[in-house]
Design an enzyme around this catalytic site. Structure first.
Site, mmCIF file in Angstrom:
data_model
loop_
_atom_site.group_PDB
_atom_site.id
_atom_site.type_symbol
_atom_site.label_atom_id
_atom_site.label_comp_id
_atom_site.label_asym_id
_atom_site.label_seq_id
_atom_site.Cartn_x
_atom_site.Cartn_y
_atom_site.Cartn_z
ATOM 1 N N SER A 87 0.843 -1.201 0.000
ATOM 2 C CA SER A 87 0.000 0.000 0.000
ATOM 3 C C SER A 87 0.873 1.244 0.000
ATOM 4 O O SER A 87 2.038 1.194 0.411
ATOM 5 C CB SER A 87 -0.854 0.021 1.270
ATOM 6 O OG SER A 87 -1.512 1.260 1.414
ATOM 7 N N TYR A 130 -2.080 -1.278 10.930
ATOM 8 C CA TYR A 130 -2.196 -1.667 9.525
ATOM 9 C C TYR A 130 -1.002 -1.173 8.695
ATOM 10 O O TYR A 130 -0.401 -1.929 7.921
ATOM 11 C CB TYR A 130 -3.500 -1.113 8.948
ATOM 12 C CG TYR A 130 -3.641 -1.240 7.449
ATOM 13 C CD1 TYR A 130 -4.097 -2.415 6.867
ATOM 14 C CD2 TYR A 130 -3.331 -0.174 6.598
ATOM 15 C CE1 TYR A 130 -4.232 -2.533 5.488
ATOM 16 C CE2 TYR A 130 -3.462 -0.277 5.219
ATOM 17 C CZ TYR A 130 -3.908 -1.461 4.668
ATOM 18 O OH TYR A 130 -4.038 -1.561 3.311
HETATM 19 P P1 NAD Z 1 -11.451 -6.059 0.314
HETATM 20 O O1 NAD Z 1 -12.193 -5.935 1.585
HETATM 21 O O2 NAD Z 1 -12.221 -6.192 -0.922
HETATM 22 O O3 NAD Z 1 -10.444 -7.273 0.373
HETATM 23 C C1 NAD Z 1 -9.812 -7.690 1.547
HETATM 24 C C2 NAD Z 1 -10.112 -9.157 1.695
HETATM 25 O O4 NAD Z 1 -9.336 -9.686 2.763
HETATM 26 C C3 NAD Z 1 -11.544 -9.467 2.062
HETATM 27 O O5 NAD Z 1 -12.346 -9.621 0.912
HETATM 28 C C4 NAD Z 1 -11.420 -10.779 2.828
HETATM 29 O O6 NAD Z 1 -11.764 -11.854 2.003
HETATM 30 C C5 NAD Z 1 -9.951 -10.877 3.140
HETATM 31 N N1 NAD Z 1 -9.688 -11.143 4.556
HETATM 32 C C6 NAD Z 1 -9.571 -10.270 5.577
HETATM 33 N N2 NAD Z 1 -9.359 -10.932 6.724
HETATM 34 C C7 NAD Z 1 -9.313 -12.251 6.407
HETATM 35 C C8 NAD Z 1 -9.108 -13.439 7.161
HETATM 36 N N3 NAD Z 1 -8.869 -13.406 8.478
HETATM 37 N N4 NAD Z 1 -9.158 -14.632 6.508
HETATM 38 C C9 NAD Z 1 -9.397 -14.686 5.182
HETATM 39 N N5 NAD Z 1 -9.576 -13.580 4.424
HETATM 40 C C10 NAD Z 1 -9.542 -12.393 5.044
HETATM 41 O O7 NAD Z 1 -10.487 -4.796 0.266
HETATM 42 P P2 NAD Z 1 -9.278 -4.414 -0.690
HETATM 43 O O8 NAD Z 1 -9.111 -2.967 -0.459
HETATM 44 O O9 NAD Z 1 -9.460 -4.920 -2.053
HETATM 45 O O10 NAD Z 1 -8.049 -5.140 -0.025
HETATM 46 C C11 NAD Z 1 -7.152 -5.934 -0.762
HETATM 47 C C12 NAD Z 1 -5.742 -5.521 -0.471
HETATM 48 O O11 NAD Z 1 -5.536 -4.187 -0.900
HETATM 49 C C13 NAD Z 1 -5.361 -5.544 1.000
HETATM 50 O O12 NAD Z 1 -4.075 -6.115 1.138
HETATM 51 C C14 NAD Z 1 -5.295 -4.079 1.371
HETATM 52 O O13 NAD Z 1 -4.392 -3.846 2.425
HETATM 53 C C15 NAD Z 1 -4.796 -3.490 0.081
HETATM 54 N N6 NAD Z 1 -4.981 -2.049 -0.086
HETATM 55 C C16 NAD Z 1 -6.220 -1.506 -0.176
HETATM 56 C C17 NAD Z 1 -6.346 -0.145 -0.356
HETATM 57 C C18 NAD Z 1 -7.680 0.509 -0.482
HETATM 58 O O14 NAD Z 1 -7.754 1.741 -0.456
HETATM 59 N N7 NAD Z 1 -8.756 -0.228 -0.614
HETATM 60 C C19 NAD Z 1 -5.213 0.666 -0.447
HETATM 61 C C20 NAD Z 1 -3.962 0.067 -0.358
HETATM 62 C C21 NAD Z 1 -3.850 -1.291 -0.189
#
Ligand code: NAD
Ligand code: MG
Length: 332
Positions: free
Chosen positions: A224, A237
């Site tokens: 991120s 986080y």
């Molecule tokens: P999202 O909620 O769609 O995806 C995160 C997923 O993590 C969930 O769908 C869930 O299935 C899974 N998860 C969480 N805890 C879990 C557990 N204990 N066991 C199994 N699965 C679990 O959100 P996203 O934003 O697409 O996140 C995906 C990645 O992107 C993450 O690594 C997040 O840190 C990163 N990210 C997101 C953003 C943002 O702004 N959305 C920015 C930077 C990085």
């Protein structure tokens, strides 16, 4: 010795001749392919997707993409494949929604067989992804379960290997993000859950996957912009995302001699369930992405091609890299 050298040089020149001939022939073939594709009109990225202000909304963790307003775009109707991952076998954690779902749809459209992991509470989102992937005629495997459990991480990899017949691409994408105003508001349970999900789970999963990964395989971690410029309310986080960026670089060096590439994706603010299920404060959510030069949050679909690129064989010299997508901010 000198004769041998001459021979080698002659052979090399002969070889070069063949290569050059192939290169000369290539543009004609390339043009044929290009001409059969429809030209797409230019799209202005600033107006392509919704901008803030967004309406107030919150869901119980882990949240569902299908209940967000507006619904995120994961490339459901837009991503077009071109066989870049034909025959590959991929496991994607958090593949039900967000970046994981965008990667899953894109991988399937590029010809890969894909297993997705998610939490049982996300079955509804997951089934939408499974149905979309099946439409592509590839294997689509659902492996629900909680990554905070080491035994589950092992079982998940075993199950993926069994159902897909092997494993070539591992995407460690799942994560926990819960906003807390101060460090005093971060409980030990919070801290533990964030570390287990974001740091331990990739560690356990990669270890379980190692015996199956052959030269040419790829590991991708979702890090991120928080790894480089952490927000005050994401104390636990943000440090896990720095750890992700760091393990990508360490493991890339360790595994390069084995022919296994390890890379990261660093998203900026992306419109996903993570943000509406405790990841962001309501104030932040209403203005989400508005502070970026692009003036809007990204959509998961806008990162799909990065996950494809890092997994594809033609990116064979890219390892230990972090590719960003943050609307003009961020530091990958
Ligand atoms: P999202 O909620 O769609 O995806 C995160 C997923 O993590 C969930 O769908 C869930 O299935 C899974 N998860 C969480 N805890 C879990 C557990 N204990 N066991 C199994 N699965 C679990 O959100 P996203 O934003 O697409 O996140 C995906 C990645 O992107 C993450 O690594 C997040 O840190 C990163 N990210 C997101 C953003 C943002 O702004 N959305 C920015 C930077 C990085
Ligand atoms: Mg989800």
């Amino acid at each position: 010795m000198s004769n041998e050298n001459k021979m080698t040089r002659r052979q090399a020149v002969a070889g070069l001749g063949t290569t050059l001939a192939a290169v000369v022939a290539a543009p004609a073939l390339g043009n044929t392919t290009n001409n059969t594709m429809e030209a797409k009109p230019l799209e202005d990225p600033t107006t392509k997707y919704p901008k803030p202000p967004f309406m107030e909304q919150s869901q119980p963790w882990p949240g569902l993409a299908s209940k967000m307003n507006p619904r995120p775009d994961h490339g459901e109707t837009s991503y077009k494949g071109s066989g870049r991952l034909k025959g590959r076998r991929a496991l994607i954690t958090g593949g039900d929604s967000g970046m994981g779902r965008a990667a899953a749809i894109a991988y399937a459209r590029e010809g890969a067989d894909v297993a997705i992991n998610y939490l049982p509470a996300e079955e509804q989102d997951a089934q939408e992804v499974i149905a979309l992937m099946k439409k592509e005629g590839v294997k689509a495997v659902a492996i629900p379960g909680d990554l905070r459990d080491e035994n589950f991480c092992k079982r998940m990899v075993d199950e993926a290997v069994k159902q897909l017949g092997g494993l070539d691409i591992l995407v460690n994408n799942a994560a926990r993000q819960q906003t807390r105003k101060t460090i005093l508001d971060v409980s030990s349970e919070d801290f533990d859950a964030t570390m287990k999900t974001n740091i331990y789970a990739p560690f356990w999963t990669i270890k379980a996957a190692m015996p199956h990964l052959k030269p040419g395989s790829a590991i991708i971690g979702t890090t991120s912009e928080q790894a480089y410029d952490p927000s005050p309310d994401l104390y636990d986080y943000a440090q896990t995302k720095a750890a992700t960026m760091n393990y990508v670089k360490s493991l890339a060096k360790q595994l390069a001699p084995k022919g296994i590439r390890v890379n990261g994706v660093a998203p900026g603010p992306i419109w996903t369930p993570l943000q509406v299920s405790g990841g962001a404060t309501m104030e932040k959510l209403k203005q989400f992405g508005g502070q970026t030069p692009m003036g809007r949050p990204g959509q998961p679909a806008e990162l799909a091609s990065i996950y494809v690129q890092l997994a594809a064989a033609d990116a064979s010299y890219a390892t230990g890299q972090v590719y960003g997508s943050a609307g003009g901010g961020g530091q990958p």
